[in-house]
Design an enzyme around this catalytic site. Structure first.
Site, short mmCIF file in Angstrom:
data_model
loop_
_atom_site.label_atom_id
_atom_site.label_comp_id
_atom_site.label_asym_id
_atom_site.label_seq_id
_atom_site.Cartn_x
_atom_site.Cartn_y
_atom_site.Cartn_z
N HIS A 1 -15.21 -7.77 7.05
CA HIS A 1 -14.27 -6.40 7.34
C HIS A 1 -14.49 -6.30 8.91
O HIS A 1 -15.74 -6.09 9.08
CB HIS A 1 -14.41 -5.25 6.50
CG HIS A 1 -13.35 -4.46 6.39
ND1 HIS A 1 -12.98 -3.62 7.26
CD2 HIS A 1 -12.11 -4.13 5.44
CE1 HIS A 1 -11.94 -2.82 7.05
NE2 HIS A 1 -11.42 -3.47 6.21
N ASP B 1 -10.33 -6.54 -1.26
CA ASP B 1 -9.32 -7.61 -1.76
C ASP B 1 -10.32 -8.65 -2.86
O ASP B 1 -9.56 -9.55 -3.64
CB ASP B 1 -8.90 -8.47 -0.86
CG ASP B 1 -7.72 -7.76 -0.27
OD1 ASP B 1 -6.99 -6.85 -0.84
OD2 ASP B 1 -7.23 -8.10 1.10
N1 ACO Z 1 -16.16 -16.18 5.51
C1 ACO Z 1 -17.10 -17.03 6.33
N2 ACO Z 1 -17.37 -16.39 7.70
C2 ACO Z 1 -16.84 -15.43 8.03
C3 ACO Z 1 -15.97 -14.70 7.31
C4 ACO Z 1 -15.61 -15.12 5.86
N3 ACO Z 1 -14.79 -14.30 5.12
N4 ACO Z 1 -15.50 -13.39 7.88
C5 ACO Z 1 -16.11 -13.74 8.99
N5 ACO Z 1 -16.99 -14.71 9.18
C6 ACO Z 1 -18.04 -15.23 10.34
C7 ACO Z 1 -16.98 -15.48 11.36
O1 ACO Z 1 -16.99 -16.99 11.19
C8 ACO Z 1 -17.94 -15.00 12.43
O2 ACO Z 1 -18.90 -15.80 12.88
P1 ACO Z 1 -19.79 -15.99 14.33
O3 ACO Z 1 -20.11 -14.74 14.75
O4 ACO Z 1 -20.82 -16.95 13.96
O5 ACO Z 1 -18.43 -16.78 15.08
C9 ACO Z 1 -18.50 -13.47 12.09
O6 ACO Z 1 -18.42 -13.48 10.80
C10 ACO Z 1 -17.39 -12.40 12.53
O7 ACO Z 1 -16.12 -12.80 12.36
P2 ACO Z 1 -14.81 -12.36 13.00
O8 ACO Z 1 -13.87 -13.42 12.41
O9 ACO Z 1 -14.93 -12.35 14.30
O10 ACO Z 1 -14.61 -10.89 12.40
P3 ACO Z 1 -13.34 -10.15 12.37
O11 ACO Z 1 -13.68 -8.64 12.63
O12 ACO Z 1 -12.30 -10.48 13.67
O13 ACO Z 1 -12.60 -10.39 11.04
C11 ACO Z 1 -11.55 -10.44 8.97
C12 ACO Z 1 -12.53 -9.65 10.03
C13 ACO Z 1 -10.32 -11.07 9.41
C14 ACO Z 1 -11.64 -9.44 7.77
C15 ACO Z 1 -12.64 -11.59 8.52
O14 ACO Z 1 -13.87 -11.29 8.11
C16 ACO Z 1 -12.05 -12.60 7.37
O15 ACO Z 1 -11.13 -13.49 7.93
N6 ACO Z 1 -12.11 -12.48 6.22
C17 ACO Z 1 -11.63 -13.12 5.24
C18 ACO Z 1 -10.19 -12.61 4.95
C19 ACO Z 1 -10.06 -11.25 4.20
O16 ACO Z 1 -10.79 -11.14 3.26
N7 ACO Z 1 -9.23 -10.28 4.86
C20 ACO Z 1 -8.86 -9.18 4.06
C21 ACO Z 1 -9.53 -7.98 5.00
S1 ACO Z 1 -9.58 -6.28 4.25
C22 ACO Z 1 -8.05 -5.93 4.26
O17 ACO Z 1 -7.39 -6.34 5.09
C23 ACO Z 1 -7.32 -5.16 3.41
#
Ligand code: ACO
Length: 448
Positions: A326, A383
């Site tokens: 998140h 979620d």
């Molecule tokens: N699975 C594996 N790795 C992940 C995940 C995941 N679900 N989420 C983040 N990471 C990793 C990224 O690869 C990144 O790694 P790095 O630092 O080595 O490059 C690090 O964690 C940070 O991730 P970002 O994508 O930069 O985080 P951001 O804050 O931009 O994204 C998000 C947040 C979109 C929620 C992301 O965690 C994600 O894609 N999650 C899966 C989709 C999801 O569940 N979305 C629902 C969100 S809640 C909502 O909207 C109600």
């Protein structure tokens, strides 16, 4: 805390930076190109610190660059407080845990939109309006005929909500706005249920005025003219809880979209329709559908969730663990905590055994002890467990994001209303740093 650090820590960090030095708790100084600029500091009621850069470009010619807006506050808001580090979520000051225990969805709609818990009379009046505005204009039923039966219900929801503006144009009086707000909350469940009926080829079921908000939605979803349908109280309760937990989450992608579109003074229905479209994506509200699809895929592949954990850690795989991570929560998502407990209760109460729940728990367990997830502070989000409860209630997977939209509706409306009333609101228009070609002569087609 949404903005990250509290005042004292924030000031300390700023002092350690060579270019931006806090002059006093009331201002920060930025050194740029040999000049210093004093910038006012804004502190929220929970101690969040923001550097007000609204005059920065006028004074220095420079803008800030913040892709994804992770460090940018776009407004001041009195609706929802999140402390992502501590896992705190409050609507209008009330903790989500207490709201989840005692509130009902319509009560929370009123709270979010009008800023206070309604009196008994205010709630009765509000619910009365929701009840008596739940039917759609008969002509709107014809819109559904035009969609293919395979249409995703989110595409029907977004289109139909935008279409409401053709039937209920903005009025000049503030009463008209409140009436349109009630219409929108009242009619969206009807639109959502009709989208489902369109998908499965069953007749549309009209709303019933003797039922509560959630029971009426379940009735429109699941009853058929051929036999009576009774809503189980436990299903009504679970739905109330799910909608409450989704009701607002401050400046997330869809809410910011609603504010962005609304800042051009687009009408309520158009602005909310834009929010619905933003919610649809799998990185936002669409994640609840993506979680179930992922769990089903893991199950069909033999249930070896550890293999998928390894894939999630390998960036080249392109696979992410849906329902994990998140932007704001870096400890745990308090909504996920409530939903995990609720999933067990609801499934037990309804006598449902869902193997996907076991896979989900297994994934969570492994992730909570895995360095990749721990170091990146990746925890289950709202979620992760919501889809398992929706499945138990009989809601089909492609309706999950629609359910999220039903829940988020009062939050979107509250932010839209707050934005309009805020004298500081200007049309939202971010800047950019241009990195394209510099000036060059145009080449006519016969010379290319
Ligand atoms: N699975 C594996 N790795 C992940 C995940 C995941 N679900 N989420 C983040 N990471 C990793 C990224 O690869 C990144 O790694 P790095 O630092 O080595 O490059 C690090 O964690 C940070 O991730 P970002 O994508 O930069 O985080 P951001 O804050 O931009 O994204 C998000 C947040 C979109 C929620 C992301 O965690 C994600 O894609 N999650 C899966 C989709 C999801 O569940 N979305 C629902 C969100 S809640 C909502 O909207 C109600």
């Amino acid at each position: 805390m949404a903005g990250g650090k509290r005042m004292s820590q924030q000031v300390k960090d700023v002092v350690e930076e060579p270019t931006a030095v806090a002059a006093s708790p009331g201002s920060a100084r930025l050194a740029l190109d040999g000049k210093e600029y004093e910038l006012p500091v804004v502190v929220g009621t929970e101690g969040e610190v923001g550097i007000d850069i609204s005059q920065l470009r006028a004074k220095s010619g420079a803008i800030t660059l913040d892709p994804g807006y992770g460090n940018t506050g776009a407004c001041e808001s009195a609706i929802t407080f999140i402390d992502g580090e501590a896992g705190i979520l409050r609507y209008r000051g009330y903790p989500i845990e207490e709201i989840a225990e005692h509130g009902c969805f319509t009560d929370i709609c009123y709270l979010l939109i009008y800023g206070h818990l309604p009196s008994k009379q205010e709630l009765a009046d509000f619910e009365g309006r929701l009840t008596y505005h739940s039917m759609l204009h008969e002509d709107m039923k014809k819109f559904f005929e035009g969609f293919p039966s395979s249409a995703h219900p989110m595409s029907m929801l977004g289109s139909m909500v935008a279409s409401l503006s053709s039937y209920y144009p903005d009025g000049a009086k503030s009463n008209d706005l409140d009436l349109n707000i009630a219409r929108l909350i009242a009619k969206t469940p009807t639109i959502a249920a009709y989208s489902y009926k369109k998908n499965i080829g069953q007749p549309f079921v009209y709303p019933r005025n003797d039922l509560s908000y959630c029971s009426n939605f379940l009735h429109m979803m699941f009853s058929v003219p051929a036999e009576p349908y009774n809503v189980r109280p436990s299903v009504d309760r679970a739905l109330n809880l799910l909608l409450i937990l989704h009701a607002d989450h401050e400046q997330n992608c869809s809410t910011s979209t609603v504010r962005m579109v609304g800042s051009s003074q687009a009408n309520l229905f158009a602005s909310i329709s834009a929010g619905i479209c933003a919610l649809w994506g799998p990185l936002h509200g669409g994640a609840n559908q993506a979680v179930i699809e992922m769990l089903e895929h893991i199950r069909a592949d033999g249930g070896d969730y550890k293999k998928y954990m390894d894939m999630a850690k390998d960036k080249s795989s392109g696979f992410r663990l849906m329902g994990f991570g998140h932007r704001v929560y870096k400890n745990f998502d308090p909504r996920a905590k409530i939903l995990k407990a609720t999933a067990d209760e609801v499934l037990a109460e309804l006598g449902v055994r869902d193997p996907l729940l076991e896979i989900a728990k297994g994934l969570e367990e492994v992730a909570l002890h895995d360095d990749f997830f721990i170091s990146r502070k990746l925890y289950p989000n709202v979620d992760f467990y919501s889809g398992i409860i929706y499945r138990a209630l009989g809601i089909p997977t492609n309706m999950f994001t629609v359910m999220f939209a039903l829940g988020r509706l009062p939050g979107w409306i509250a932010h839209w209303k707050e934005m309009l009333a805020d004298p500081k609101t200007r049309i939202n228009r971010p800047r950019q740093i241009y990195i394209g070609a510099t000036q060059r002569p145009f080449v006519p087609i016969d010379q290319r």
